[in-house]
Write a protein that holds these residues in place. Structure first.
Motif, PDB file in Angstrom:
ATOM      1  N   PRO A  66       0.802  -1.240   0.000  1.00 49.52           N
ATOM      2  CA  PRO A  66       0.000   0.000   0.000  1.00 49.52           C
ATOM      3  C   PRO A  66       0.830   1.284   0.000  1.00 49.52           C
ATOM      4  CG  PRO A  66      -0.790  -1.551   1.657  1.00 49.52           C
ATOM      5  CD  PRO A  66       0.491  -2.118   1.143  1.00 49.52           C
ATOM      6  N   ALA A  67       2.017   1.249   0.594  1.00 45.56           N
ATOM      7  CA  ALA A  67       2.862   2.455   0.542  1.00 45.56           C
ATOM      8  C   ALA A  67       3.365   2.676  -0.877  1.00 45.56           C
ATOM      9  CB  ALA A  67       4.040   2.315   1.509  1.00 45.56           C
ATOM     10  N   PHE A  68       3.763   1.582  -1.508  1.00 42.32           N
ATOM     11  CA  PHE A  68       4.243   1.688  -2.887  1.00 42.32           C
ATOM     12  C   PHE A  68       3.148   2.244  -3.804  1.00 42.32           C
ATOM     13  CE2 PHE A  68       4.289  -0.128  -7.139  1.00 42.32           C
ATOM     14  CZ  PHE A  68       5.512   0.328  -7.604  1.00 42.32           C
ATOM     15  N   THR A  69       1.931   1.717  -3.665  1.00 46.01           N
ATOM     16  CA  THR A  69       0.861   2.174  -4.563  1.00 46.01           C
ATOM     17  C   THR A  69       0.528   3.641  -4.283  1.00 46.01           C
ATOM     18  OG1 THR A  69      -0.806   1.251  -3.056  1.00 46.01           O
ATOM     19  CG2 THR A  69      -0.142  -0.114  -4.914  1.00 46.01           C
ATOM     20  N   ALA A  70       0.603   4.043  -3.013  1.00 42.32           N
ATOM     21  CA  ALA A  70       0.356   5.454  -2.681  1.00 42.32           C
ATOM     22  C   ALA A  70       1.395   6.349  -3.353  1.00 42.32           C
ATOM     23  CB  ALA A  70       0.386   5.647  -1.162  1.00 42.32           C
ATOM     24  N   VAL A  71       2.647   5.951  -3.231  1.00 45.23           N
ATOM     25  CA  VAL A  71       3.720   6.750  -3.841  1.00 45.23           C
ATOM     26  C   VAL A  71       3.561   6.777  -5.359  1.00 45.23           C
ATOM     27  CG1 VAL A  71       6.216   6.915  -4.188  1.00 45.23           C
ATOM     28  CG2 VAL A  71       5.314   6.303  -1.945  1.00 45.23           C
ATOM     29  N   LEU A  72       3.188   5.644  -5.914  1.00 45.71           N
ATOM     30  CA  LEU A  72       3.021   5.569  -7.373  1.00 45.71           C
ATOM     31  C   LEU A  72       1.959   6.574  -7.848  1.00 45.71           C
ATOM     32  CD1 LEU A  72       4.175   3.728  -9.699  1.00 45.71           C
ATOM     33  CD2 LEU A  72       2.019   2.489  -9.551  1.00 45.71           C
ATOM     34  N   VAL A  73       0.838   6.604  -7.142  1.00 46.11           N
ATOM     35  CA  VAL A  73      -0.231   7.532  -7.525  1.00 46.11           C
ATOM     36  C   VAL A  73       0.244   8.978  -7.386  1.00 46.11           C
ATOM     37  CG1 VAL A  73      -2.540   8.374  -6.932  1.00 46.11           C
ATOM     38  CG2 VAL A  73      -2.080   5.911  -6.967  1.00 46.11           C
ATOM     39  N   VAL A  74       0.937   9.254  -6.298  1.00 45.20           N
ATOM     40  CA  VAL A  74       1.441  10.622  -6.078  1.00 45.20           C
ATOM     41  C   VAL A  74       2.396  11.025  -7.201  1.00 45.20           C
ATOM     42  CG1 VAL A  74       2.903  12.034  -4.577  1.00 45.20           C
ATOM     43  CG2 VAL A  74       1.095  10.621  -3.584  1.00 45.20           C
ATOM     44  N   LEU A  75       3.253  10.114  -7.592  1.00 46.38           N
ATOM     45  CA  LEU A  75       4.215  10.453  -8.650  1.00 46.38           C
ATOM     46  C   LEU A  75       3.510  10.733  -9.973  1.00 46.38           C
ATOM     47  CD1 LEU A  75       7.299   8.134  -7.987  1.00 46.38           C
ATOM     48  CD2 LEU A  75       6.836  10.459  -7.202  1.00 46.38           C
ATOM     49  N   HIS A  76       2.457   9.965 -10.244  1.00 47.97           N
ATOM     50  CA  HIS A  76       1.707  10.247 -11.477  1.00 47.97           C
ATOM     51  C   HIS A  76       1.014  11.608 -11.383  1.00 47.97           C
ATOM     52  CE1 HIS A  76       2.252   6.795 -14.111  1.00 47.97           C
ATOM     53  NE2 HIS A  76       2.346   6.060 -13.018  1.00 47.97           N
ATOM     54  N   MET A  77       0.581  11.972 -10.191  1.00 44.85           N
ATOM     55  CA  MET A  77       0.005  13.312 -10.012  1.00 44.85           C
ATOM     56  C   MET A  77       1.067  14.381 -10.251  1.00 44.85           C
ATOM     57  SD  MET A  77      -2.337  13.033  -6.601  1.00 44.85           S
ATOM     58  CE  MET A  77      -3.914  12.199  -6.582  1.00 44.85           C
ATOM     59  N   LEU A  78       2.224  14.203  -9.607  1.00 40.76           N
ATOM     60  CA  LEU A  78       3.271  15.213  -9.705  1.00 40.76           C
ATOM     61  C   LEU A  78       3.815  15.346 -11.121  1.00 40.76           C
ATOM     62  CD1 LEU A  78       5.272  14.404  -6.441  1.00 40.76           C
ATOM     63  CD2 LEU A  78       3.766  16.359  -6.832  1.00 40.76           C
ATOM     64  N   MET A  79       3.899  14.207 -11.794  1.00 38.69           N
ATOM     65  CA  MET A  79       4.453  14.246 -13.150  1.00 38.69           C
ATOM     66  C   MET A  79       3.370  14.553 -14.177  1.00 38.69           C
ATOM     67  SD  MET A  79       7.593  13.925 -12.607  1.00 38.69           S
ATOM     68  CE  MET A  79       8.387  13.612 -14.183  1.00 38.69           C
ATOM     69  N   ASN A  80       2.173  14.778 -13.671  1.00 43.35           N
ATOM     70  CA  ASN A  80       1.094  15.252 -14.534  1.00 43.35           C
ATOM     71  C   ASN A  80       0.843  14.314 -15.710  1.00 43.35           C
ATOM     72  OD1 ASN A  80      -0.859  17.160 -14.830  1.00 43.35           O
ATOM     73  ND2 ASN A  80       0.364  18.503 -16.151  1.00 43.35           N
ATOM     74  N   THR A  81       0.856  13.022 -15.435  1.00 45.75           N
ATOM     75  CA  THR A  81       0.625  12.069 -16.524  1.00 45.75           C
ATOM     76  C   THR A  81      -0.860  11.915 -16.831  1.00 45.75           C
ATOM     77  OG1 THR A  81       0.446  10.186 -15.013  1.00 45.75           O
ATOM     78  CG2 THR A  81       2.659  10.730 -15.817  1.00 45.75           C
ATOM     79  N   GLY A  82      -1.696  12.439 -15.962  1.00 41.78           N
ATOM     80  CA  GLY A  82      -3.139  12.333 -16.172  1.00 41.78           C
ATOM     81  C   GLY A  82      -3.721  10.999 -15.725  1.00 41.78           C
ATOM     82  N   ALA A  83      -2.872  10.144 -15.154  1.00 44.39           N
ATOM     83  CA  ALA A  83      -3.314   8.794 -14.817  1.00 44.39           C
ATOM     84  C   ALA A  83      -3.856   8.665 -13.401  1.00 44.39           C
ATOM     85  CB  ALA A  83      -2.148   7.826 -14.996  1.00 44.39           C
ATOM     86  N   ALA A  84      -3.556   9.636 -12.548  1.00 41.87           N
ATOM     87  CA  ALA A  84      -3.850   9.463 -11.124  1.00 41.87           C
ATOM     88  C   ALA A  84      -5.335   9.276 -10.804  1.00 41.87           C
ATOM     89  CB  ALA A  84      -3.267  10.633 -10.341  1.00 41.87           C
ATOM     90  N   PRO A  85      -6.257  10.057 -11.386  1.00 42.06           N
ATOM     91  CA  PRO A  85      -7.674   9.841 -11.040  1.00 42.06           C
ATOM     92  C   PRO A  85      -8.138   8.430 -11.391  1.00 42.06           C
ATOM     93  CG  PRO A  85      -7.369  11.938 -12.165  1.00 42.06           C
ATOM     94  CD  PRO A  85      -6.072  11.194 -12.273  1.00 42.06           C
ATOM     95  N   GLU A  86      -7.717   7.940 -12.541  1.00 40.37           N
ATOM     96  CA  GLU A  86      -8.079   6.573 -12.932  1.00 40.37           C
ATOM     97  C   GLU A  86      -7.451   5.563 -11.982  1.00 40.37           C
ATOM     98  OE1 GLU A  86     -10.033   5.092 -15.798  1.00 40.37           O
ATOM     99  OE2 GLU A  86     -10.814   6.909 -14.867  1.00 40.37           O
ATOM    100  N   ALA A  87      -6.248   5.845 -11.541  1.00 38.53           N
ATOM    101  CA  ALA A  87      -5.552   4.926 -10.640  1.00 38.53           C
ATOM    102  C   ALA A  87      -6.377   4.692  -9.386  1.00 38.53           C
ATOM    103  CB  ALA A  87      -4.182   5.495 -10.272  1.00 38.53           C
TER     104      ALA A  87
END
Ligand SMILES: [Zn+2]
Length: 251
Positions: A201-222
């Protein structure tokens, strides 16, 4: 990211030595290694002075797996062991019946499926320098030293990975932002000293945050797809990481 291609090593247990209760197997140092031409990992020679036949020939998936070497044969002298290793490397195929940690692998598969669905088309890097630059920007945002990023050789058996001693190694076929973010997430979880399964769960949290920060547009779907794949996310950690002054890190 495909389940066979995405790597990532479990972050090591970061605990004071005296507090460690689990006995970890010692890391075995290979004195010789050769990569299997057929892509089935590496044949290694390790020296174990405590054994009667101290030169042991074994197989490992890649250099990360120095604690889980499958012993194949043993010799009294180093040259015989190396000769045997060289001859074995040409045709050795590891048994498909060897199972690793089922729980962790099950979690990893779910995370890979989840990640593959929400990340969409890959942003390919034109060179490893772009990956290095992205990793440096992310590291800087979190106030940690930049994680080294290198390109793996073409025979890298199990895809990209992160290990503390070497940093991130991206397989040549995975020179893209999604793969980099995945491995940087492993790096950050390790830097935070969080002890849990590699794709927890920590890894998945960080993964979502990184997609938010890098503005990949994937975070809401994640976040929406996490329940579909039964992927737990550590939301308190996610919120805490987002509380770090935010800016768009994408170049
Ligand atoms: Zn991983």
């Amino acid at each position: 990211m495909s389940s066979h291609a995405a790597g990532g090593c479990p972050p090591p247990t970061i605990q004071p030595r005296q507090a460690a209760t689990n006995q970890r197997k010692p890391r075995l140092k290979a004195s010789f290694s050769c990569v299997s031409p057929s892509g089935h990992g590496e044949i290694v020679v390790i020296e174990e002075p405590s054994l009667p036949h101290e030169y042991v020939v074994g197989w490992r998936r890649d250099r990360r797996c120095s604690r889980s070497i499958l012993r194949l044969s043993a010799y009294d002298d180093r040259q015989s062991a190396i000769s045997n290793a060289l001859s074995l490397s040409c045709g050795y195929v590891p048994s498909a019946g060897r199972k690793r940690n089922r729980t962790r692998d099950a979690a990893r598969s779910a995370v890979y499926l989840w990640e593959r669905e929400f990340t969409g088309p890959k942003h390919l890097y034109s060179s490893i320098k772009e990956a290095v630059a992205d990793a440096a920007v992310i590291s800087s945002h979190f106030g940690v030293s930049p994680v080294p990023v290198a390109l793996g050789n073409s025979r890298l058996a199990s895809g990209s990975y992160f290990i503390p001693s070497r940093g991130i190694v991206l397989a040549a076929s995975m020179l893209d932002r999604t793969s980099l973010i995945h491995e940087v997430a492993h790096y950050l979880v390790w830097r935070m000293g969080i002890v849990e399964p590699a794709h927890g769960p920590a890894f998945t949290a960080v993964l979502v945050v990184l997609h938010m920060l890098m503005n990949t547009g994937a975070a809401p779907e994640a976040q929406r797809l996490a329940s579909k794949y039964s992927v737990p996310i550590n939301y308190p950690l996610l919120d805490g990481l987002l509380a770090i002054p935010s800016r768009n890190l994408a170049a």
